[in-house]
Motif scaffolding. Structure first.
Motif, PDB file in Angstrom:
ATOM      1  N   ASP A  11     -21.179  99.806  83.967  1.00 53.84           N
ATOM      2  CA  ASP A  11     -21.108 100.982  83.098  1.00 53.84           C
ATOM      3  C   ASP A  11     -19.658 101.236  82.697  1.00 53.84           C
ATOM      4  OD1 ASP A  11     -21.408 103.353  81.737  1.00 53.84           O
ATOM      5  OD2 ASP A  11     -22.561 104.361  83.310  1.00 53.84           O
ATOM      6  N   SER A  36     -18.921 103.317  80.084  1.00 55.19           N
ATOM      7  CA  SER A  36     -19.020 104.463  79.176  1.00 55.19           C
ATOM      8  C   SER A  36     -17.785 105.364  79.244  1.00 55.19           C
ATOM      9  CB  SER A  36     -20.271 105.291  79.503  1.00 55.19           C
ATOM     10  OG  SER A  36     -21.435 104.524  79.275  1.00 55.19           O
ATOM     11  N   ARG A  91     -23.461  98.992  79.908  1.00 53.71           N
ATOM     12  CA  ARG A  91     -23.538 100.274  79.208  1.00 53.71           C
ATOM     13  C   ARG A  91     -22.131 100.613  78.706  1.00 53.71           C
ATOM     14  NH1 ARG A  91     -26.903 104.918  79.254  1.00 53.71           N
ATOM     15  NH2 ARG A  91     -25.777 106.903  79.159  1.00 53.71           N
ATOM     16  N   HIS A 146     -21.347 103.198  76.204  1.00 47.92           N
ATOM     17  CA  HIS A 146     -21.434 104.383  75.357  1.00 47.92           C
ATOM     18  C   HIS A 146     -20.045 104.924  75.064  1.00 47.92           C
ATOM     19  CE1 HIS A 146     -25.868 105.828  76.020  1.00 47.92           C
ATOM     20  NE2 HIS A 146     -25.775 104.536  75.827  1.00 47.92           N
ATOM     21  N   ASP A 177     -25.639  98.194  75.710  1.00 50.54           N
ATOM     22  CA  ASP A 177     -25.760  99.431  74.944  1.00 50.54           C
ATOM     23  C   ASP A 177     -24.375  99.884  74.518  1.00 50.54           C
ATOM     24  OD1 ASP A 177     -26.290 101.890  73.842  1.00 50.54           O
ATOM     25  OD2 ASP A 177     -27.611 102.563  75.462  1.00 50.54           O
TER      26      ASP A 177
END
Length: 267
Positions: free
Chosen positions: A177, A179, A197, A199, A217
């Protein structure tokens, strides 16, 4: 490791690099060698103030679960050390060596990892949220790691030896992650970022050549002026991502990606 070996920290598009010479094995003798027992004793003696453990040699020690929180570990050597579940929150690891170290499930929240050597290390499911990161993470395994709110952007002030950035060539960060982090100008070439991830991740001028972002993502990520050559975006979510000015060649998987609201993608 020979005395002539180097650690390349920051290759840039203009071939500007910063090379940090790594000491030969015999040169680690100039670092104070500590045992796991002497380390624990030193940490236990500290009362209130952060432990001062600069320039120490902890190579190949079993330090699983050790609580280093807040310690000054700058210019220390942890090559090959077992640091699983260690607590390294808010530590200073500036110019430290952790090559091939195992930091699986370790916590490095808010740590200072400036000019750190982590090549070949394992940080599976480690927590680096809020850390400052600049260094060599080639072939590092960050699968499942928490890299949220990490500042890994190039150092725009310290340019005496060339612009310093984060090197993650051939790294593995499956399901990690990133993000709300800043990895501007980072080199992710040939990295495996499958299912990552990202974001609102800042990836301005990052090098993603040969990287795999299948199923990643990147909602609202910023990839302005990025190098995107032979990159795999199969089934990635690129909703609202900004690719303005990015260089595209040989990109794969865009036909299967979600691109709603994305800007700057090739036609």
């Amino acid at each position: 490791m020979s005395g002539r070996s180097t650690r390349i920290l920051i290759p840039l598009a203009l071939a500007t690099v910063v090379v940090m010479a790594a000491p030969a094995q015999s040169q680690w003798d100039s670092y104070e060698r500590m045992t796991a027992e002497s380390l624990r004793s030193a940490l236990a003696r500290v009362s209130g103030a952060p432990a001062q453990l600069t320039g120490k040699n902890f190579s190949n020690l079993d330090l699983q679960g050790v609580d280093f929180r807040g310690a000054n570990l700058s210019s220390s050597v942890f090559n090959g050390a077992r640091l699983m579940h260690a607590r390294l929150d808010r530590t200073n690891l500036t110019v430290s060596f952790l090559e091939r170290a195992d930091l699986s499930h370790a916590s490095l929240q808010g740590a200072m990892l400036f000019s750190v050597q982590l090549a070949g290390g394992t940080l599976q499911h480690a927590n680096l949220s809020g850390a400052r990161l600049i260094g060599d993470l080639r072939r590092t395994d960050l699968s499942g790691a928490n890299l949220t709110r990490v500042n890994a952007a190039a150092d725009m002030k310290n340019q005496s030896m060339g612009l310093m950035n984060t090197l993650m060539v051939n790294a593995k960060a499956v399901g990690a992650d990133f993000s709300n982090s800043d990895f501007s100008r980072a080199n992710f070439s040939f990295a495996d970022l499958s299912g990552a991830r990202m974001h609102r991740t800042q990836l301005m001028r990052a090098d993603l050549s040969g990287a795999t972002l299948a199923g990643a993502d990147l909602t609202e990520a910023n990839l302005q002026d990025a190098e995107i050559i032979d990159t795999d975006f199969s089934k990635a979510n690129l909703t609202g991502a900004d690719f303005t000015g990015a260089t595209f060649r040989g990109v794969r998987g865009l036909d299967t990606a979600i691109t709603t609201g994305a800007r700057g993608l090739p036609p």
